[in-house]
Design a protein around this motif. Structure first.
Motif, PDB file in Angstrom:
ATOM      1  N   GLU A   1       7.816  10.640  43.387  1.00 60.37           N
ATOM      2  CA  GLU A   1       8.602  10.035  42.260  1.00 60.37           C
ATOM      3  C   GLU A   1       8.030  10.935  41.329  1.00 60.37           C
ATOM      4  N   LYS A   2       6.783  11.178  40.934  1.00 62.76           N
ATOM      5  CA  LYS A   2       6.108  11.830  39.854  1.00 62.76           C
ATOM      6  C   LYS A   2       6.470  13.328  40.065  1.00 62.76           C
ATOM      7  N   ALA A   3       6.453  13.521  41.122  1.00 60.12           N
ATOM      8  CA  ALA A   3       6.663  15.089  41.438  1.00 60.12           C
ATOM      9  C   ALA A   3       8.072  15.545  41.356  1.00 60.12           C
ATOM     10  N   ARG A   4       9.054  14.587  41.587  1.00 63.94           N
ATOM     11  CA  ARG A   4      10.356  14.795  41.302  1.00 63.94           C
ATOM     12  C   ARG A   4      10.730  14.707  39.870  1.00 63.94           C
ATOM     13  N   ALA A   5      10.104  13.928  39.092  1.00 65.19           N
ATOM     14  CA  ALA A   5      10.232  13.853  37.411  1.00 65.19           C
ATOM     15  C   ALA A   5       9.690  15.140  36.795  1.00 65.19           C
ATOM     16  N   LEU A   6       8.584  15.737  37.432  1.00 63.72           N
ATOM     17  CA  LEU A   6       8.143  16.914  36.815  1.00 63.72           C
ATOM     18  C   LEU A   6       8.962  18.021  37.033  1.00 63.72           C
ATOM     19  N   LEU A   7       9.443  18.084  38.093  1.00 63.37           N
ATOM     20  CA  LEU A   7      10.568  19.072  38.437  1.00 63.37           C
ATOM     21  C   LEU A   7      11.706  18.946  37.403  1.00 63.37           C
ATOM     22  N   ALA A   8      12.399  17.777  37.312  1.00 63.79           N
ATOM     23  CA  ALA A   8      13.224  17.542  36.455  1.00 63.79           C
ATOM     24  C   ALA A   8      12.932  17.940  34.994  1.00 63.79           C
ATOM     25  N   GLU A   9      11.757  17.541  34.622  1.00 61.41           N
ATOM     26  CA  GLU A   9      11.294  18.078  33.147  1.00 61.41           C
ATOM     27  C   GLU A   9      11.179  19.598  33.062  1.00 61.41           C
ATOM     28  N   ALA A  10      10.731  20.150  34.325  1.00 61.05           N
ATOM     29  CA  ALA A  10      10.809  21.700  33.967  1.00 61.05           C
ATOM     30  C   ALA A  10      11.906  22.333  34.043  1.00 61.05           C
ATOM     31  N   GLY A  11      13.174  21.520  34.230  1.00 59.14           N
ATOM     32  CA  GLY A  11      14.690  22.232  34.377  1.00 59.14           C
ATOM     33  C   GLY A  11      15.057  22.611  35.684  1.00 59.14           C
ATOM     34  N   PHE A  12      14.300  21.802  36.657  1.00 56.07           N
ATOM     35  CA  PHE A  12      14.777  22.057  38.062  1.00 56.07           C
ATOM     36  C   PHE A  12      14.938  20.933  38.992  1.00 56.07           C
ATOM     37  N   PRO A  13      15.806  19.907  38.449  1.00 49.89           N
ATOM     38  CA  PRO A  13      15.941  18.708  39.004  1.00 49.89           C
ATOM     39  C   PRO A  13      16.153  18.904  40.583  1.00 49.89           C
ATOM     40  N   GLY A  14      15.662  18.177  41.419  1.00 46.62           N
ATOM     41  CA  GLY A  14      15.719  18.363  42.938  1.00 46.62           C
ATOM     42  C   GLY A  14      15.438  19.639  43.505  1.00 46.62           C
ATOM     43  N   GLY A  15      14.470  20.502  42.550  1.00 41.45           N
ATOM     44  CA  GLY A  15      14.327  21.881  42.954  1.00 41.45           C
ATOM     45  C   GLY A  15      15.490  22.969  42.827  1.00 41.45           C
ATOM     46  N   ARG A  16      16.638  22.500  42.377  1.00 41.71           N
ATOM     47  CA  ARG A  16      17.824  23.332  42.184  1.00 41.71           C
ATOM     48  C   ARG A  16      17.537  24.546  41.131  1.00 41.71           C
ATOM     49  N   GLY A  17      17.694  25.617  41.358  1.00 40.21           N
ATOM     50  CA  GLY A  17      17.420  26.772  40.674  1.00 40.21           C
ATOM     51  C   GLY A  17      16.164  27.423  40.834  1.00 40.21           C
ATOM     52  N   LEU A  18      15.229  26.889  41.487  1.00 37.82           N
ATOM     53  CA  LEU A  18      13.819  27.410  41.669  1.00 37.82           C
ATOM     54  C   LEU A  18      13.852  28.778  42.574  1.00 37.82           C
ATOM     55  N   GLY A  19      14.587  28.721  43.593  1.00 39.26           N
ATOM     56  CA  GLY A  19      14.521  29.654  44.587  1.00 39.26           C
ATOM     57  C   GLY A  19      13.374  29.695  45.602  1.00 39.26           C
ATOM     58  N   PRO A  20      13.077  30.616  46.576  1.00 38.30           N
ATOM     59  CA  PRO A  20      12.071  30.142  47.643  1.00 38.30           C
ATOM     60  C   PRO A  20      10.928  30.706  46.774  1.00 38.30           C
ATOM     61  N   ILE A  21       9.757  30.028  47.443  1.00 40.08           N
ATOM     62  CA  ILE A  21       8.471  30.323  47.164  1.00 40.08           C
ATOM     63  C   ILE A  21       7.847  30.648  48.307  1.00 40.08           C
ATOM     64  N   THR A  22       7.037  31.966  48.201  1.00 42.99           N
ATOM     65  CA  THR A  22       6.319  32.527  49.307  1.00 42.99           C
ATOM     66  C   THR A  22       4.846  32.068  49.411  1.00 42.99           C
ATOM     67  N   LEU A  23       4.371  31.516  50.365  1.00 49.28           N
ATOM     68  CA  LEU A  23       2.981  31.139  50.498  1.00 49.28           C
ATOM     69  C   LEU A  23       2.204  32.129  51.624  1.00 49.28           C
ATOM     70  N   GLN A  24       1.056  32.834  51.357  1.00 49.08           N
ATOM     71  CA  GLN A  24       0.669  33.730  52.185  1.00 49.08           C
ATOM     72  C   GLN A  24      -0.621  33.128  52.959  1.00 49.08           C
ATOM     73  N   CYS A  25      -0.665  33.207  54.202  1.00 52.07           N
ATOM     74  CA  CYS A  25      -1.971  32.633  55.015  1.00 52.07           C
ATOM     75  C   CYS A  25      -2.304  33.466  55.977  1.00 52.07           C
ATOM     76  N   THR A  26      -3.390  32.985  56.697  1.00 48.11           N
ATOM     77  CA  THR A  26      -3.613  33.548  58.081  1.00 48.11           C
ATOM     78  C   THR A  26      -3.283  32.620  59.164  1.00 48.11           C
ATOM     79  N   LYS A  27      -3.298  33.078  60.364  1.00 41.80           N
ATOM     80  CA  LYS A  27      -2.527  32.321  61.680  1.00 41.80           C
ATOM     81  C   LYS A  27      -3.403  30.975  61.795  1.00 41.80           C
ATOM     82  N   GLU A  28      -4.945  31.071  61.560  1.00 39.62           N
ATOM     83  CA  GLU A  28      -5.526  29.987  61.452  1.00 39.62           C
ATOM     84  C   GLU A  28      -5.080  28.862  60.655  1.00 39.62           C
ATOM     85  N   TYR A  29      -4.310  28.871  59.752  1.00 37.48           N
ATOM     86  CA  TYR A  29      -4.130  28.046  58.481  1.00 37.48           C
ATOM     87  C   TYR A  29      -2.432  27.907  58.759  1.00 37.48           C
ATOM     88  N   ALA A  30      -1.694  28.443  59.814  1.00 36.46           N
ATOM     89  CA  ALA A  30      -0.519  28.333  59.468  1.00 36.46           C
ATOM     90  C   ALA A  30       0.076  26.911  59.764  1.00 36.46           C
TER      91      ALA A  30
END
Length: 543
Positions: free
Chosen positions: A369-398
């Motif tokens: 809930e705190k996470a959702r509130a912070l997203l809303a405060e940032a102007g991205f309620p429910g993650g809308r408008g953020l677009g995809p985020i790419t996370l890079q890792c190796t296969k051991e941590y996939a």
């Protein structure tokens, strides 16, 4: 064909045994390293595999005990000047190097003197060597005469400015003492011809396959309780089976005495979901776990001028904070690591350090809930408008990163994994071309300064992979370096941790734990939170 030959070589070594002329079997301690040793030269002991082996062959002025307290080793005692700039060490006079052909026709190892320490440190810092451990003294020692040996048993080290963690730094494998004769005699192949003062001496090293050490009969060490000469073991055999599951199979068959680390392929064979040893093993093996000074994290590039950060949602602090609140670290550890590890919920420097205090450095728990509130405060309620985020890792941590992506998906964030080989990911991270990457930091010495150096604005990448710049953090870091009062220094460390929690340049994942398994016949195995092992006092069955 080559892999088949390697397989039979390992089986031969595991099954073969040798003994004394009277028929008594040699007490050989057997363990596996899934990453091969690349060098026996202490100046290049940058990997755990290298450190574990070098630590049996070489010694430094100081060492760490199981509680990470600094203890005398080759130095009997030391003193520090009032200004904190001059360290004077008084060396033991009963230490001899291993016998080796570099010492003349008889090959008898000579006595260690202070000039050997001076030579070793000068060699470590020589730019021509390009040693992995050259950073140890970089920017710390005096420009004029940083190292000197006034006589055979006195060594002096001078600093440019006070550096309180120095004793712990001197206990690293990099600061081991080597003889000039060996370096000059073996030249480029010194890396494969260890000549140290440690409890074991090199007998044979077949690279990528196996390594054999035998007891050093002239070792100076004695058991502090009984006065008996050390080591107790007749030798050590190290194997290099790259597949942990294969090594686990050999351990289960009692072909190995010791096994370290967890992997999902066999973790459930050993532990339940809460990290307890399964009943079927209780009569066969011991299981030990302890803090490991290793923080696992996801790093976020803080240089907003970098092209990879152009339009990246991670530019926004509240988004980074929301992502930290949005993950269940307990469930992550229970699901993927059978409960081994501790949630990183109290800053970046891990538990196990003397300065760690969770009550004084509150971090991120799991609060969607705190996470959702912070997203809303940032102007991205429910993650809308953020677009995809790419996370890079190796296969051991996939699997770990996939777990996290699923949890962020519940918040409306789309996180896509890009799986890269380790060398590519490290190269991109170091060059500032990775916006979001999986990482970990294992302590070189037991002081939180080692962890905070990753965020010091004047440090390049590495170690400041994030390009983090914060004037307040830098002032705190510089104050801590010169602070002689330990309690005050620890307060500064905690203030730095609270600032990192606020700025969130990383997603805090977990503080690691050392998980070790060993047979019931093993006694006196020494280990610590830096995940170093010391076999000086290890025994197998009766003496």
């Amino acid at each position: 064909m080559r892999r088949l030959a390697l397989h039979w070589w390992i089986l031969f070594l595991l099954s073969s045994c040798s003994g004394y002329p009277d028929g008594r079997e040699l007490r050989m301690f057997r363990f596996n390293l899934h990453v091969a040793v690349t060098s026996l030269d202490p100046a290049f002991a940058s990997s755990q595999a290298n450190i574990w082996v070098v630590g049996q062959l070489y010694e430094g002025l100081l060492e760490l005990d199981d509680s990470l307290r600094v203890r005398p080793a080759l130095a009997k005692r030391w003193s520090v000047s009032k200004d904190g700039l001059t360290y004077t060490f008084v060396l033991r006079d009963d230490v001899f190097f291993h016998d080796a052909p570099c010492f003349g026709p008889d090959g008898k190892g000579r006595r260690l003197v202070a000039r050997d320490v001076e030579y070793s440190f000068k060699r470590l810092t020589d730019p021509a060597l390009k040693a992995k451990g050259a950073w140890v003294f970089e920017g710390k020692t005096a420009d004029l005469v940083p190292f000197s040996a006034p006589d055979d048993t006195t060594f002096v080290l001078r600093l440019a400015r006070p550096f309180l963690p120095l004793p712990g730094l001197l206990a690293t494998a990099y600061c081991s003492v080597v003889p000039r004769e060996a370096v000059e005699h073996f030249g480029p192949v010194f890396r494969a011809h260890a000549v140290g003062t440690g409890p074991f001496r090199l007998v044979r090293w077949k690279e990528n396959q196996a390594l054999i050490l035998h007891r050093n009969p002239g070792y100076w060490g004695r058991d502090p309780l009984t006065g008996a000469p050390l080591p107790y073991l007749d030798g050590v055999r190290v194997y290099f089976m790259p597949e942990r599951q294969t090594a686990f199979f050999q351990f289960a068959r009692q072909k190995l005495h010791f096994f370290s680390g967890l992997e999902s392929s066999y973790a459930n064979e050993l532990l339940d979901r809460e990290g307890r040893l399964l009943p079927k093993w209780e009569e066969k093996i011991f299981f030990a776990r302890m803090p490991y000074l290793n923080t696992e994290y996801l790093g976020i590039l803080q240089d907003t001028s970098a092209y990879v950060m152009n339009g990246n949602p991670l530019r926004y602090k509240k988004v980074r904070q929301a992502m930290n609140w949005g993950i269940d670290r307990q469930a992550m550890l229970r699901t993927l690591r059978n409960g081994v590890g501790r949630p990183a919920d109290a800053g970046f420097s891990p538990y196990g350090l003397p300065s760690f205090d969770a009550a004084l450095t509150p971090g991120y728990g799991h609060d969607p809930e705190k996470a959702r509130a912070l997203l809303a405060e940032a102007g991205f309620p429910g993650g809308r408008g953020l677009g995809p985020i790419t996370l890079q890792c190796t296969k051991e941590y996939a699997d770990l990163c996939g777990f996290l992506a699923g949890q962020w998906g519940d918040l409306g964030l789309e996180v896509r994994l890009e799986v890269l080989d380790g060398a590519t990911l490290r190269s991109m991270r170091d060059a500032g071309r990775s916006a979001f990457f999986r990482g970990s930091w294992i302590a070189d010495y037991p002081d939180a300064e080692n962890f905070f150096s990753l965020f010091y604005g004047k440090n390049p990448s590495p170690p400041n992979f994030f390009r983090f710049r914060n004037e307040r953090f830098d002032r705190l870091y510089e104050s801590a370096l010169s602070e002689k009062d330990e309690a005050r220094r620890f307060d500064l460390y905690r203030e730095m941790d609270r600032l990192l929690v606020e700025e969130a340049p990383v997603i805090f994942l977990f503080y690691d734990e050392v998980a070790t398994f060993f047979g019931k016949e093993v006694r006196g195995l020494s280990a610590n939170a830096l995940n170093r092992i010391d076999l000086k006092k290890t025994e197998l069955g009766g003496r």
